[in-house]
Design a protein around this motif. Structure first.
Motif, PDB file in Angstrom:
ATOM      1  N   TYR A  20      74.088   6.985  40.677  1.00 22.64           N
ATOM      2  CA  TYR A  20      74.091   7.305  42.108  1.00 22.64           C
ATOM      3  C   TYR A  20      73.220   6.291  42.816  1.00 22.64           C
ATOM      4  CZ  TYR A  20      76.186  11.742  40.895  1.00 22.64           C
ATOM      5  OH  TYR A  20      77.041  12.699  40.425  1.00 22.64           O
ATOM      6  N   SER A  29      65.924  -3.822  45.053  1.00 21.94           N
ATOM      7  CA  SER A  29      65.035  -4.946  45.377  1.00 21.94           C
ATOM      8  C   SER A  29      65.237  -6.105  44.416  1.00 21.94           C
ATOM      9  CB  SER A  29      63.572  -4.494  45.332  1.00 21.94           C
ATOM     10  OG  SER A  29      63.312  -3.626  46.399  1.00 21.94           O
ATOM     11  N   MET A  30      65.759  -5.800  43.233  1.00 20.49           N
ATOM     12  CA  MET A  30      66.010  -6.884  42.270  1.00 20.49           C
ATOM     13  C   MET A  30      66.901  -7.964  42.888  1.00 20.49           C
ATOM     14  SD  MET A  30      68.589  -7.942  40.014  1.00 20.49           S
ATOM     15  CE  MET A  30      69.498  -6.556  39.406  1.00 20.49           C
ATOM     16  N   SER A  33      64.960 -10.391  44.898  1.00 24.63           N
ATOM     17  CA  SER A  33      63.774 -10.960  44.240  1.00 24.63           C
ATOM     18  C   SER A  33      63.980 -12.412  43.833  1.00 24.63           C
ATOM     19  CB  SER A  33      63.427 -10.129  43.007  1.00 24.63           C
ATOM     20  OG  SER A  33      64.287 -10.457  41.931  1.00 24.63           O
ATOM     21  N   SER A  34      62.897 -13.005  43.308  1.00 21.44           N
ATOM     22  CA  SER A  34      62.980 -14.377  42.789  1.00 21.44           C
ATOM     23  C   SER A  34      63.652 -14.415  41.428  1.00 21.44           C
ATOM     24  CB  SER A  34      61.585 -14.985  42.645  1.00 21.44           C
ATOM     25  OG  SER A  34      60.860 -14.841  43.824  1.00 21.44           O
ATOM     26  N   GLY A  35      63.802 -13.244  40.809  1.00 22.03           N
ATOM     27  CA  GLY A  35      64.536 -13.182  39.540  1.00 22.03           C
ATOM     28  C   GLY A  35      63.763 -13.655  38.324  1.00 22.03           C
ATOM     29  N   ALA A 123      65.337   6.371  38.721  1.00 21.52           N
ATOM     30  CA  ALA A 123      65.092   4.933  38.900  1.00 21.52           C
ATOM     31  C   ALA A 123      65.337   4.580  40.363  1.00 21.52           C
ATOM     32  CB  ALA A 123      66.013   4.126  37.976  1.00 21.52           C
ATOM     33  N   THR A 124      64.584   5.242  41.252  1.00 28.21           N
ATOM     34  CA  THR A 124      64.822   5.027  42.686  1.00 28.21           C
ATOM     35  C   THR A 124      63.890   3.970  43.287  1.00 28.21           C
ATOM     36  OG1 THR A 124      63.363   6.845  43.416  1.00 28.21           O
ATOM     37  CG2 THR A 124      65.665   7.405  42.964  1.00 28.21           C
ATOM     38  N   ARG A 140      58.816  -5.476  52.481  1.00 29.65           N
ATOM     39  CA  ARG A 140      59.404  -6.690  51.881  1.00 29.65           C
ATOM     40  C   ARG A 140      60.190  -6.259  50.650  1.00 29.65           C
ATOM     41  NH1 ARG A 140      57.428 -10.010  47.667  1.00 29.65           N
ATOM     42  NH2 ARG A 140      58.015 -12.185  47.822  1.00 29.65           N
ATOM     43  N   ALA A 141      61.156  -5.409  50.845  1.00 33.18           N
ATOM     44  CA  ALA A 141      61.903  -4.830  49.724  1.00 33.18           C
ATOM     45  C   ALA A 141      63.113  -4.093  50.278  1.00 33.18           C
ATOM     46  CB  ALA A 141      61.015  -3.862  48.960  1.00 33.18           C
ATOM     47  N   ASN A 142      63.899  -3.500  49.358  1.00 35.42           N
ATOM     48  CA  ASN A 142      65.024  -2.697  49.838  1.00 35.42           C
ATOM     49  C   ASN A 142      64.493  -1.518  50.651  1.00 35.42           C
ATOM     50  OD1 ASN A 142      65.581   0.158  48.708  1.00 35.42           O
ATOM     51  ND2 ASN A 142      64.724  -0.933  46.943  1.00 35.42           N
ATOM     52  N   ALA A 148      62.300   9.388  46.513  1.00 32.43           N
ATOM     53  CA  ALA A 148      63.154  10.534  46.155  1.00 32.43           C
ATOM     54  C   ALA A 148      63.013  10.898  44.674  1.00 32.43           C
ATOM     55  CB  ALA A 148      64.617  10.223  46.483  1.00 32.43           C
ATOM     56  N   VAL A 182      61.212 -14.156  50.059  1.00 35.29           N
ATOM     57  CA  VAL A 182      60.528 -15.023  49.093  1.00 35.29           C
ATOM     58  C   VAL A 182      59.932 -16.235  49.818  1.00 35.29           C
ATOM     59  CG1 VAL A 182      60.841 -16.518  47.080  1.00 35.29           C
ATOM     60  CG2 VAL A 182      61.969 -14.279  47.154  1.00 35.29           C
ATOM     61  N   ALA A 319      59.998   1.173  39.149  1.00 30.13           N
ATOM     62  CA  ALA A 319      58.815   1.528  39.953  1.00 30.13           C
ATOM     63  C   ALA A 319      58.629   3.044  40.088  1.00 30.13           C
ATOM     64  CB  ALA A 319      58.910   0.874  41.325  1.00 30.13           C
ATOM     65  N   LEU A 333      60.212  -6.534  37.453  1.00 31.73           N
ATOM     66  CA  LEU A 333      61.539  -6.674  36.849  1.00 31.73           C
ATOM     67  C   LEU A 333      61.464  -6.420  35.347  1.00 31.73           C
ATOM     68  CD1 LEU A 333      62.865  -9.883  38.684  1.00 31.73           C
ATOM     69  CD2 LEU A 333      63.520  -7.506  39.126  1.00 31.73           C
TER      70      LEU A 333
HETATM   71  C1  FAD Z   1      61.292 -10.636  47.656  1.00 33.09           C
HETATM   72  C2  FAD Z   1      61.001 -10.060  46.299  1.00 33.09           C
HETATM   73  C3  FAD Z   1      60.675 -10.921  45.256  1.00 33.09           C
HETATM   74  C4  FAD Z   1      60.402 -10.372  43.978  1.00 33.09           C
HETATM   75  N1  FAD Z   1      60.235 -11.235  42.950  1.00 33.09           N
HETATM   76  C5  FAD Z   1      60.038 -10.723  41.708  1.00 33.09           C
HETATM   77  C6  FAD Z   1      59.980 -11.581  40.578  1.00 33.09           C
HETATM   78  O1  FAD Z   1      60.238 -12.784  40.639  1.00 33.09           O
HETATM   79  N2  FAD Z   1      59.658 -11.027  39.374  1.00 33.09           N
HETATM   80  C7  FAD Z   1      59.461  -9.684  39.219  1.00 33.09           C
HETATM   81  O2  FAD Z   1      59.194  -9.232  38.104  1.00 33.09           O
HETATM   82  N3  FAD Z   1      59.601  -8.832  40.260  1.00 33.09           N
HETATM   83  C8  FAD Z   1      59.894  -9.317  41.491  1.00 33.09           C
HETATM   84  N4  FAD Z   1      60.081  -8.467  42.538  1.00 33.09           N
HETATM   85  C9  FAD Z   1      59.940  -7.022  42.306  1.00 33.09           C
HETATM   86  C10 FAD Z   1      61.204  -6.427  41.681  1.00 33.09           C
HETATM   87  O3  FAD Z   1      62.323  -6.710  42.481  1.00 33.09           O
HETATM   88  C11 FAD Z   1      61.023  -4.911  41.512  1.00 33.09           C
HETATM   89  O4  FAD Z   1      59.854  -4.677  40.752  1.00 33.09           O
HETATM   90  C12 FAD Z   1      62.212  -4.284  40.797  1.00 33.09           C
HETATM   91  O5  FAD Z   1      63.405  -4.493  41.506  1.00 33.09           O
HETATM   92  C13 FAD Z   1      61.965  -2.781  40.597  1.00 33.09           C
HETATM   93  O6  FAD Z   1      63.074  -2.228  39.963  1.00 33.09           O
HETATM   94  P1  FAD Z   1      63.511  -0.724  40.282  1.00 33.09           P
HETATM   95  O7  FAD Z   1      64.727  -0.462  39.503  1.00 33.09           O
HETATM   96  O8  FAD Z   1      62.343   0.156  40.123  1.00 33.09           O
HETATM   97  O9  FAD Z   1      63.821  -0.759  41.856  1.00 33.09           O
HETATM   98  P2  FAD Z   1      65.051  -1.405  42.625  1.00 33.09           P
HETATM   99  O10 FAD Z   1      65.501  -2.630  41.943  1.00 33.09           O
HETATM  100  O11 FAD Z   1      64.647  -1.531  44.041  1.00 33.09           O
HETATM  101  O12 FAD Z   1      66.195  -0.306  42.495  1.00 33.09           O
HETATM  102  C14 FAD Z   1      65.998   0.988  43.015  1.00 33.09           C
HETATM  103  C15 FAD Z   1      67.331   1.489  43.534  1.00 33.09           C
HETATM  104  O13 FAD Z   1      67.246   2.889  43.803  1.00 33.09           O
HETATM  105  C16 FAD Z   1      68.024   3.145  44.968  1.00 33.09           C
HETATM  106  N5  FAD Z   1      67.618   4.428  45.543  1.00 33.09           N
HETATM  107  C17 FAD Z   1      66.505   4.734  46.236  1.00 33.09           C
HETATM  108  N6  FAD Z   1      66.506   6.028  46.578  1.00 33.09           N
HETATM  109  C18 FAD Z   1      67.631   6.577  46.050  1.00 33.09           C
HETATM  110  C19 FAD Z   1      68.183   7.892  46.040  1.00 33.09           C
HETATM  111  N7  FAD Z   1      67.584   8.905  46.659  1.00 33.09           N
HETATM  112  N8  FAD Z   1      69.363   8.097  45.407  1.00 33.09           N
HETATM  113  C20 FAD Z   1      70.016   7.064  44.804  1.00 33.09           C
HETATM  114  N9  FAD Z   1      69.537   5.798  44.794  1.00 33.09           N
HETATM  115  C21 FAD Z   1      68.350   5.558  45.398  1.00 33.09           C
HETATM  116  C22 FAD Z   1      67.722   1.953  45.843  1.00 33.09           C
HETATM  117  O14 FAD Z   1      68.698   1.815  46.855  1.00 33.09           O
HETATM  118  C23 FAD Z   1      67.748   0.820  44.845  1.00 33.09           C
HETATM  119  O15 FAD Z   1      69.032   0.270  44.691  1.00 33.09           O
HETATM  120  C24 FAD Z   1      60.411  -8.970  43.793  1.00 33.09           C
HETATM  121  C25 FAD Z   1      60.787  -8.122  44.831  1.00 33.09           C
HETATM  122  C26 FAD Z   1      61.094  -8.667  46.064  1.00 33.09           C
HETATM  123  C27 FAD Z   1      61.574  -7.749  47.166  1.00 33.09           C
END
Ligand code: FAD
Length: 358
Positions: A20, A29-30, A33-35, A123-124, A140-142, A148, A182, A319, A333
């Motif tokens: 979902y 946010s991935m 990100s810079s990847g 994994a929100t 600076r993120a999604n 939630a 970035v 996160a 990441l």
């Molecule tokens: C500009 C930028 C640069 C970065 N560079 C790096 C890097 O180079 N290296 C690194 O390690 N990290 C980097 N990061 C951090 C990295 O992107 C995050 O740590 C990582 O994406 C976290 O993963 P996640 O799955 O927890 O969250 P996300 O990847 O954000 O995924 C969470 C998902 O949950 C969804 N969601 C939220 N609420 C709900 C809900 N109620 N129901 C259903 N879905 C929901 C969101 O829409 C989102 O798609 C960067 C981030 C940014 C923004």
């Protein structure tokens, strides 16, 4: 990212998962990100950088990241570089669009625009968007990660980690569009004289290499804003692939405030960082990328109550899982990739053991 990873791994293990996704696109946010998916060389180095983080979680990332990176590549995610460009870390840089496509393909059923109502793996992405709003900081993120997953788990009795007020972020010159998250980061606080709104030096000593400590100190100032005052000589120095002069120019382009230091509304203190005029002052604002505190989890990604007992059938990754980077900074990441996989593996093995697996 962690949700797609968990679904892809669960599917590989024989499940038919459903993702979902609240947003109108996958990747969270991935995608922005810079990847660079990285780890510290050793657990000792990880602990030194994130001293209040849980060593069991940190050790799991150090031990399992390299295999997880191979797995990600095996799904068809192309590596852009096998170096992080930072001697303190090891890892690989990926094209985030290609990673999103590869993971979404492997995950199978991804329902966009669909906030979850009940879930096995949370994994929100933490609660960065809510934190930014509540503290008056930039985001600076999604924009969908508002906590939630945490709220759902807490309703089911989950405990929380330390560091609930901590975040990873960057100082930006202004609110910028996603594609500049970035590039617009003003990552040269170590070379500037850093002042608060009254012209006082508010940050003791030198910031860490990642400057996350400086960003969090900036966030605690009124308005979450500070001034970076620069000597002419540092403008030619490089921050990764760009010069500080280019970063300052981008600050101007996006509508940030860049003024001669003599125009500041306070006298600039004398400093060994300011020798060769003219001095430039850049306004910076703290921006939240993701929260560091979250659900209390163990190294098997099981969500735990405050008394340490696991909640049956509830897992968290990315996160949403707190306590990994407390007191410092690490690769979000890497946490999403490693614990997304582990969450799927533990969920599957526990489901098999109670006979509920498909
Ligand atoms: C500009 C930028 C640069 C970065 N560079 C790096 C890097 O180079 N290296 C690194 O390690 N990290 C980097 N990061 C951090 C990295 O992107 C995050 O740590 C990582 O994406 C976290 O993963 P996640 O799955 O927890 O969250 P996300 O990847 O954000 O995924 C969470 C998902 O949950 C969804 N969601 C939220 N609420 C709900 C809900 N109620 N129901 C259903 N879905 C929901 C969101 O829409 C989102 O798609 C960067 C981030 C940014 C923004």
């Amino acid at each position: 990212m962690a949700g797609l990873v968990a679904a892809a791994r669960a599917r590989e293990l024989g499940a038919e998962p459903l993702v979902y996704e609240q947003g109108d696109r996958a990747g969270g946010s991935m995608l922005l990100s810079s990847g660079v998916i990285w780890r510290h060389h050793t657990l000792e180095e990880f602990q030194a950088e994130c001293p209040a983080g849980d060593p069991a979680l940190q050790g799991t990332i150090v031990e399992r990241l390299d295999d997880a990176l191979d797995w990600l590549e095996s799904l068809g995610a192309p590596v852009v570089s096998r170096e992080t460009g930072n001697s303190r870390t090891v890892g690989r840089r990926f094209d985030t669009r290609a990673v999103t496509e590869a993971l979404a393909r492997a995950a199978g059923d991804v329902r966009l625009g669909s906030p979850f109502e009940a879930a096995t793996i949370l994994a929100t992405g933490g609660f960065g968007a809510r934190m930014a709003e509540e503290r008056g900081l930039l985001l600076r993120a999604n924009r969908w990660s508002r906590g939630a997953g945490l709220a759902y788990a807490v309703r089911r009795g989950a405990g929380l980690s330390d560091g609930m007020d901590e975040f990873y972020g960057r100082n930006l010159p202004a609110a910028v569009p996603e594609e500049l998250y970035v590039a617009a980061a003003q990552l040269y606080g170590a070379r500037a004289l850093v002042l608060d709104n009254g012209g006082r030096e508010f940050f003791p000593g030198q910031p860490a290499w990642h400057e996350n400590d400086l960003v969090q100190a900036t966030a605690r100032l009124p308005g979450g804003a500070a001034w970076y005052v620069l000597d002419r000589r540092v403008l030619g120095e490089r921050v990764r692939e760009r010069t500080i002069a280019e970063l300052v120019q981008l600050a101007r382009t996006v509508g940030g405030i860049v003024v001669p230091a003599e125009d500041l509304p306070f006298p600039v203190p004398r400093s060994r960082k300011l020798v060769e005029p003219p001095f430039l002052a850049v306004r910076v604002r703290a921006a939240v990328t993701h929260t560091i505190g979250g659900l209390r989890v163990d190294a098997h990604a099981r969500v735990r109550r405050s008394d340490g007992t696991p909640i049956a059938g509830l897992f968290a990754a990315g996160a949403d899982a707190g306590g990994i980077f407390t007191g410092g900074y690490g690769s979000g990441l890497a946490a999403a990739l490693v614990f997304g996989r582990i969450a799927a593996e533990t969920a599957m093995s526990e489901a098999w053991s109670v006979g509920t697996c498909p």
